[in-house]
Motif scaffolding. Sequence first.
Motif, PDB file in Angstrom:
ATOM      1  N   VAL A  40       0.839  -1.202   0.000  1.00 30.35           N
ATOM      2  CA  VAL A  40       0.000   0.000   0.000  1.00 30.35           C
ATOM      3  C   VAL A  40       0.870   1.247   0.000  1.00 30.35           C
ATOM      4  O   VAL A  40       0.576   2.246  -0.671  1.00 30.35           O
ATOM      5  N   TRP A  41       1.941   1.200   0.773  1.00 26.05           N
ATOM      6  CA  TRP A  41       2.888   2.323   0.854  1.00 26.05           C
ATOM      7  C   TRP A  41       3.450   2.660  -0.525  1.00 26.05           C
ATOM      8  O   TRP A  41       3.472   3.836  -0.930  1.00 26.05           O
ATOM      9  N   VAL A  95     -10.431   1.223   1.352  1.00 26.11           N
ATOM     10  CA  VAL A  95     -10.646  -0.153   0.889  1.00 26.11           C
ATOM     11  C   VAL A  95      -9.422  -1.013   1.216  1.00 26.11           C
ATOM     12  O   VAL A  95      -9.543  -2.156   1.693  1.00 26.11           O
ATOM     13  N   ALA A  96      -8.230  -0.461   0.982  1.00 26.04           N
ATOM     14  CA  ALA A  96      -7.002  -1.202   1.295  1.00 26.04           C
ATOM     15  C   ALA A  96      -6.900  -1.469   2.795  1.00 26.04           C
ATOM     16  O   ALA A  96      -6.517  -2.571   3.216  1.00 26.04           O
ATOM     17  N   ALA A  97      -7.251  -0.472   3.613  1.00 30.46           N
ATOM     18  CA  ALA A  97      -7.200  -0.642   5.069  1.00 30.46           C
ATOM     19  C   ALA A  97      -8.179  -1.709   5.536  1.00 30.46           C
ATOM     20  O   ALA A  97      -7.870  -2.522   6.418  1.00 30.46           O
ATOM     21  N   ALA A  98      -9.375  -1.725   4.940  1.00 30.66           N
ATOM     22  CA  ALA A  98     -10.361  -2.752   5.292  1.00 30.66           C
ATOM     23  C   ALA A  98      -9.834  -4.142   4.959  1.00 30.66           C
ATOM     24  O   ALA A  98     -10.014  -5.096   5.728  1.00 30.66           O
ATOM     25  N   GLY A  99      -9.172  -4.259   3.809  1.00 30.38           N
ATOM     26  CA  GLY A  99      -8.586  -5.542   3.442  1.00 30.38           C
ATOM     27  C   GLY A  99      -7.487  -5.967   4.406  1.00 30.38           C
ATOM     28  O   GLY A  99      -7.392  -7.142   4.788  1.00 30.38           O
ATOM     29  N   LEU A 100      -6.653  -4.996   4.822  1.00 34.87           N
ATOM     30  CA  LEU A 100      -5.590  -5.295   5.782  1.00 34.87           C
ATOM     31  C   LEU A 100      -6.171  -5.766   7.113  1.00 34.87           C
ATOM     32  O   LEU A 100      -5.698  -6.746   7.706  1.00 34.87           O
TER      33      LEU A 100
END
Length: 349
Positions: free
Chosen positions: A42-43, A64-69
Amino acid sequence: LARRLSPMAWAVFGCTLAFSALLATVGTVDRRFLLGVLGAAVWMWYWASLRYKRTTPVVARLSVAAAGLILLIGAYTGIRHAVGGTEGATLAVRAAQFTELARKGSIERGSFAMMFFQDTPNNTLFIIENYPEVYALRPLNGAGVVISNPVPRFFWPGKPEGLGIALQKQMGVEANLGTGIIGHGWAEGLYLGVIGYAVFFGLFVGAIDRVIRARAGNPYFLAAIGCSLGNILALPRGETSIFFLFAIVGFFATVMVLWLTRLVLGAFMQAGQPLWAFPVAADGGGAAGDGTDGLEPFDPDAPDDPYAGWDVPAETIQLDYAVAAAQNGMNGHGAPAPAAASSPAPKRG
């Protein structure tokens, strides 16, 4: 591979990310390493393209990426201790666990509660209530742990130990205890210790931020910084001194891996257009007129794939590779190249 929608590129990326994430769970029950692998992707996504976008779409995509993480870390939280300790966390066992998770399509009950409800607040309160009345303060213990870590305890039996180890003895608990940054500060110097930790990490993060700003056009440097995000995010709630040490070691280890990669693939990596994290200004423009974009101007029309205009014919890349290999004394097939008259590099049409 350089094309954004190339199936081969996505296949390589997906396999590499999945295997790296799996390796991050082998031989450990910690979540920081898995978080570091996933967070690094993501970074790099942010630095490669998202930072050129408007705030709203950036926040939406990062959400969305944070939810996946959170989903993946939560799933791992529920199974990480089900292997009988670090000795049982082999590659085959972890692969079987994740395969079973994917087959069931569900997460163990209580996984998210275990992920968010930590022991750090209780441990911090224990420290505040018992230091210095019951246990003596430990001035600069965190710095001592970081500095003395390379020295084996065999040669220095009395070297500083992590606060979490001391807490295990003081609380009579055989567990991996997270003391937290506030607990560390209080155990080392009460209020002044807490303020000292705040000042130190404030200056440290500010310095790193300025270094990233100055080298934000170098994707290799960004990757070296991003590899330790798991330990950085865990600093406030874990064994702060050890996690800080892991973050430093992770950076230099990544630099070493990149250096070794250059020794093996240097000629190939020099072929074609250089990797540059300021693609919008890579045409020679930029605030300084040197192709760099130190001010990072907002560009609402920046494409999703800012490197899309950099495609070059395959034959040009092959020629560039041959020239780069010749410059390194290689013939392009891994063998020393015979002496030959120098010739100018091919020009791109």
